[in-house]
Design a protein around this motif. Structure first.
Motif, mmCIF file in Angstrom:
data_model
loop_
_atom_site.group_PDB
_atom_site.id
_atom_site.type_symbol
_atom_site.label_atom_id
_atom_site.label_comp_id
_atom_site.label_asym_id
_atom_site.label_seq_id
_atom_site.Cartn_x
_atom_site.Cartn_y
_atom_site.Cartn_z
ATOM 1 N N ARG A 102 0.809 -1.223 0.000
ATOM 2 C CA ARG A 102 0.000 0.000 0.000
ATOM 3 C C ARG A 102 0.843 1.274 0.000
ATOM 4 N N THR A 103 1.948 1.297 0.738
ATOM 5 C CA THR A 103 2.777 2.507 0.835
ATOM 6 C C THR A 103 3.978 2.491 -0.103
ATOM 7 N N GLY A 104 4.030 1.479 -0.973
ATOM 8 C CA GLY A 104 5.199 1.345 -1.833
ATOM 9 C C GLY A 104 6.296 0.519 -1.196
ATOM 10 N N ARG A 105 5.998 -0.127 -0.088
ATOM 11 C CA ARG A 105 6.873 -1.108 0.564
ATOM 12 C C ARG A 105 6.007 -2.308 0.931
ATOM 13 N N TRP A 106 6.648 -3.448 1.166
ATOM 14 C CA TRP A 106 5.867 -4.610 1.606
ATOM 15 C C TRP A 106 5.229 -4.336 2.960
ATOM 16 N N PHE A 107 5.980 -3.682 3.856
ATOM 17 C CA PHE A 107 5.435 -3.268 5.142
ATOM 18 C C PHE A 107 5.704 -1.781 5.324
ATOM 19 N N ALA A 108 4.728 -1.073 5.873
ATOM 20 C CA ALA A 108 4.880 0.371 6.027
ATOM 21 C C ALA A 108 5.979 0.741 7.011
ATOM 22 N N ILE A 121 3.598 5.274 -8.632
ATOM 23 C CA ILE A 121 2.359 6.043 -8.765
ATOM 24 C C ILE A 121 2.298 7.135 -7.705
ATOM 25 N N GLY A 122 2.728 6.819 -6.490
ATOM 26 C CA GLY A 122 2.731 7.821 -5.432
ATOM 27 C C GLY A 122 3.692 8.951 -5.704
ATOM 28 N N ASN A 123 4.902 8.588 -6.113
ATOM 29 C CA ASN A 123 5.949 9.593 -6.333
ATOM 30 C C ASN A 123 5.704 10.453 -7.570
ATOM 31 N N GLU A 124 5.181 9.836 -8.632
ATOM 32 C CA GLU A 124 5.127 10.524 -9.918
ATOM 33 C C GLU A 124 3.746 11.029 -10.317
ATOM 34 N N VAL A 125 2.686 10.464 -9.736
ATOM 35 C CA VAL A 125 1.339 10.850 -10.165
ATOM 36 C C VAL A 125 0.508 11.389 -9.002
ATOM 37 N N LEU A 126 0.233 10.552 -8.015
ATOM 38 C CA LEU A 126 -0.682 10.977 -6.950
ATOM 39 C C LEU A 126 -0.095 12.101 -6.096
ATOM 40 N N GLY A 127 1.167 11.948 -5.682
ATOM 41 C CA GLY A 127 1.781 12.985 -4.860
ATOM 42 C C GLY A 127 1.780 14.345 -5.543
ATOM 43 N N PRO A 128 2.386 14.450 -6.730
ATOM 44 C CA PRO A 128 2.385 15.740 -7.433
ATOM 45 C C PRO A 128 0.985 16.211 -7.824
ATOM 46 N N GLY A 129 0.132 15.273 -8.229
ATOM 47 C CA GLY A 129 -1.214 15.644 -8.662
ATOM 48 C C GLY A 129 -2.053 16.207 -7.535
ATOM 49 N N LEU A 130 -1.982 15.584 -6.379
ATOM 50 C CA LEU A 130 -2.743 16.076 -5.229
ATOM 51 C C LEU A 130 -2.167 17.391 -4.711
ATOM 52 N N ALA A 131 -0.863 17.541 -4.766
ATOM 53 C CA ALA A 131 -0.245 18.812 -4.374
ATOM 54 C C ALA A 131 -0.720 19.942 -5.282
ATOM 55 N N ALA A 132 -0.870 19.651 -6.567
ATOM 56 C CA ALA A 132 -1.355 20.660 -7.508
ATOM 57 C C ALA A 132 -2.798 21.047 -7.183
ATOM 58 N N LEU A 133 -3.619 20.067 -6.809
ATOM 59 C CA LEU A 133 -5.002 20.368 -6.426
ATOM 60 C C LEU A 133 -5.042 21.207 -5.159
ATOM 61 N N ALA A 134 -4.139 20.899 -4.212
ATOM 62 C CA ALA A 134 -4.085 21.673 -2.966
ATOM 63 C C ALA A 134 -3.714 23.126 -3.248
ATOM 64 N N ALA A 135 -2.835 23.347 -4.211
ATOM 65 C CA ALA A 135 -2.458 24.710 -4.570
ATOM 66 C C ALA A 135 -3.599 25.436 -5.286
ATOM 67 N N GLY A 168 0.640 11.511 2.354
ATOM 68 C CA GLY A 168 0.577 10.100 2.024
ATOM 69 C C GLY A 168 1.856 9.566 1.431
ATOM 70 N N LEU A 169 1.792 8.289 1.080
ATOM 71 C CA LEU A 169 2.884 7.555 0.448
ATOM 72 C C LEU A 169 2.269 6.505 -0.474
ATOM 73 N N GLY A 170 2.978 6.169 -1.537
ATOM 74 C CA GLY A 170 2.510 5.097 -2.412
ATOM 75 C C GLY A 170 1.121 5.367 -2.941
ATOM 76 N N VAL A 171 0.196 4.430 -2.705
ATOM 77 C CA VAL A 171 -1.206 4.623 -3.088
ATOM 78 C C VAL A 171 -2.052 4.713 -1.815
ATOM 79 N N PHE A 172 -1.545 5.523 -0.879
ATOM 80 C CA PHE A 172 -2.142 5.679 0.451
ATOM 81 C C PHE A 172 -2.098 7.163 0.803
ATOM 82 N N TRP A 173 -3.161 7.908 0.414
ATOM 83 C CA TRP A 173 -3.171 9.357 0.545
ATOM 84 C C TRP A 173 -4.471 9.841 1.176
#
Length: 441
Positions: free
Chosen positions: A261-267, A344-358, A368-373
């Motif tokens: 979920r966070t881009g690791r096997w265990f968070a 996906i977290g580093n390249e899409v969701l993280g930057p994309g959500l930051a852009a929405l916040a702005a 968040g991290l990975g696909v956990f936001w």
């Protein structure tokens, strides 16, 4: 037989809805207020109803379908196991159970070599608590106010959120405030201050409760339902140090955050620490067949080598669930699903959500991290006033109408698609969130 329960089940949304409302009692609900969404099928990150309306799943249901819906390798493994042996008692030795345990142990840190299987995350936490009390000879369990650990006796009392209050029947539970810089309990203004003051607070709780009375600290590695609260630098290391200082076991709940979920096997791998017990469920087989468990450190497992363990479940290590675990973990490794979640977290969701916040003052914070936001929505950015429940309900309805299945908690949209989500699907989901927030901005 009652006509509505005959084999001639209807194939329209209306008939399925009526069947549900006639006979199904739902969890966490006022029954008369329910209007459940009807789902007929799914594949990957998409679901559809009987009328053909399609939804992009940005909830992973209850943040569990990490490998997506109807993964062919997992479905085939369940069918194959059903044809060979559909069920067997937990006291037996079973190939699927042994293979599942072996794969989980291979992903765990060094010094973890045994798995106790349960049916879900709640009873995983129940049994981890039981183990900690037996090993230490102590009774109290410390857990965070911002947490969710399940809806069984001790698990719901260990839970910190308000659902605990009408269910407080278990003994020996004490709560503390875990870090949450955006809504700091410690008047902190920086991550370093929040970490330091939260650890000082936890030390005082331990001292006031009596260190020799505390069996374990139970924590989600990253609290999920409470808001995807990524721990500040140094905090988890500090908790581990407090446990070592006072002889307290550390139980890390990886039920929601674990298995990719966070881009690791265990968070907890993000924090460079090692617990004494690890609880899991959900993502270990994406919930295709209910399963959970406790991964025991050698220290805990060795305690029971010559001592009786007073715990067990009829369906512990159920072969269909075990076959699903084996197929899920194998497929995730082969298809680099965990790596995809990180990307996906580093390249899409993280930057994309930051852009929405702005773009939208309505968004107070994104984390968040990975696909956990989590996207925290506020009516007053300066005061950080949580967006009203009525408005959140309208936003959720609008997201669903636009074809996105969200995971909405309090004043937050949790962005938690399957770990298999593609770049295009992640961007499509963000576009729908953008479209809906624009209506409320």
């Amino acid at each position: 037989m009652n006509q509505v329960l005959s084999c001639e089940l209807a194939v329209t949304n209306g008939d399925v809805y009526d069947l549900d409302r006639a006979y199904v009692f739902h969890s966490w609900s006022v029954q008369s207020a329910l209007k459940p969404l009807v789902i007929a099928g799914g594949e990957g990150c998409r679901l559809w109803d009987y009328d053909g309306k399609e939804y992009l799943d940005f909830s992973s249901q209850l943040v569990n379908t990490n490998i997506g819906h109807q993964h062919p390798k997992v479905i085939a493994a369940i069918v194959e196991q059903a044809n060979q042996l559909a069920t067997i008692a937990p006291a037996t030795a079973n190939l699927a159970r042994g293979e599942a345990a072996k794969r989980i142990v291979n992903l765990a840190p060094e010094g973890f070599n045994k798995v106790f299987f349960t049916n879900a995350g709640a009873d995983a936490n129940e049994n981890a608590i039981r183990m900690a009390r037996l090993v230490t000879g102590r009774d109290k369990i410390l857990s965070g106010y911002r947490s969710y650990h399940g809806n069984t006796g001790a698990a719901i009392v260990a839970t910190g959120d308000a659902r605990r209050v009408p269910n407080e029947y278990a003994r020996g539970h004490v709560h503390f405030f875990n870090p949450y810089l955006y809504r700091s309990e410690f008047a902190a203004t920086t991550e370093a201050e929040e970490s330091e003051r939260a650890l000082t607070h936890l030390r005082r709780i331990i001292e006031c409760e009596g260190p020799t009375s505390i069996a374990a600290i139970l924590m989600e590695s990253i609290p999920g339902t409470a808001g995807v609260l990524v721990q500040p630098a140094g905090y988890m290391q500090g908790v581990r140090a407090l446990c070592d200082e006072f002889g307290i076991l550390l139980i890390l709940d990886e039920v929601m955050a674990g298995f990719g979920r966070t881009g690791r096997w265990f968070a907890f791998e993000h924090f460079g620490i090692q617990p004494d017990l690890i609880t899991f469920a959900k993502g270990v087989n994406s919930g295709y067949v209910p399963a959970g468990g406790v991964i025991l450190s050698d220290q805990v497992a060795d305690f029971f080598q010559d001592r009786y363990f007073p715990g067990g479940l009829t369906y512990s290590g159920h072969p269909l669930a075990m076959a699903a675990i084996v197929a899920t973990l194998d497929a995730m490794a082969e298809e680099q699903v965990v790596e995809n979640a990180e990307m996906i977290g580093n390249e899409v969701l993280g930057p994309g959500l930051a852009a929405l916040a702005a773009k939208y003052p309505l968004i107070g914070e994104v984390r968040g991290l990975g696909v956990f936001w989590a996207v925290e929505l506020v009516s007053d950015a300066a005061k950080r006033t949580p967006l009203a429940a009525e408005v959140m309900g309208k936003i959720k309805t609008a997201l669903i109408a636009a074809g996105l299945l969200p995971f909405v908690v309090d004043n937050r949209i949790h962005v938690v698609p399957p770990c298999t989500v593609t770049v295009d699907e992640a961007k499509a989901g963000l576009a729908i969130i953008d479209q809906v927030l624009a209506q409320f901005a």
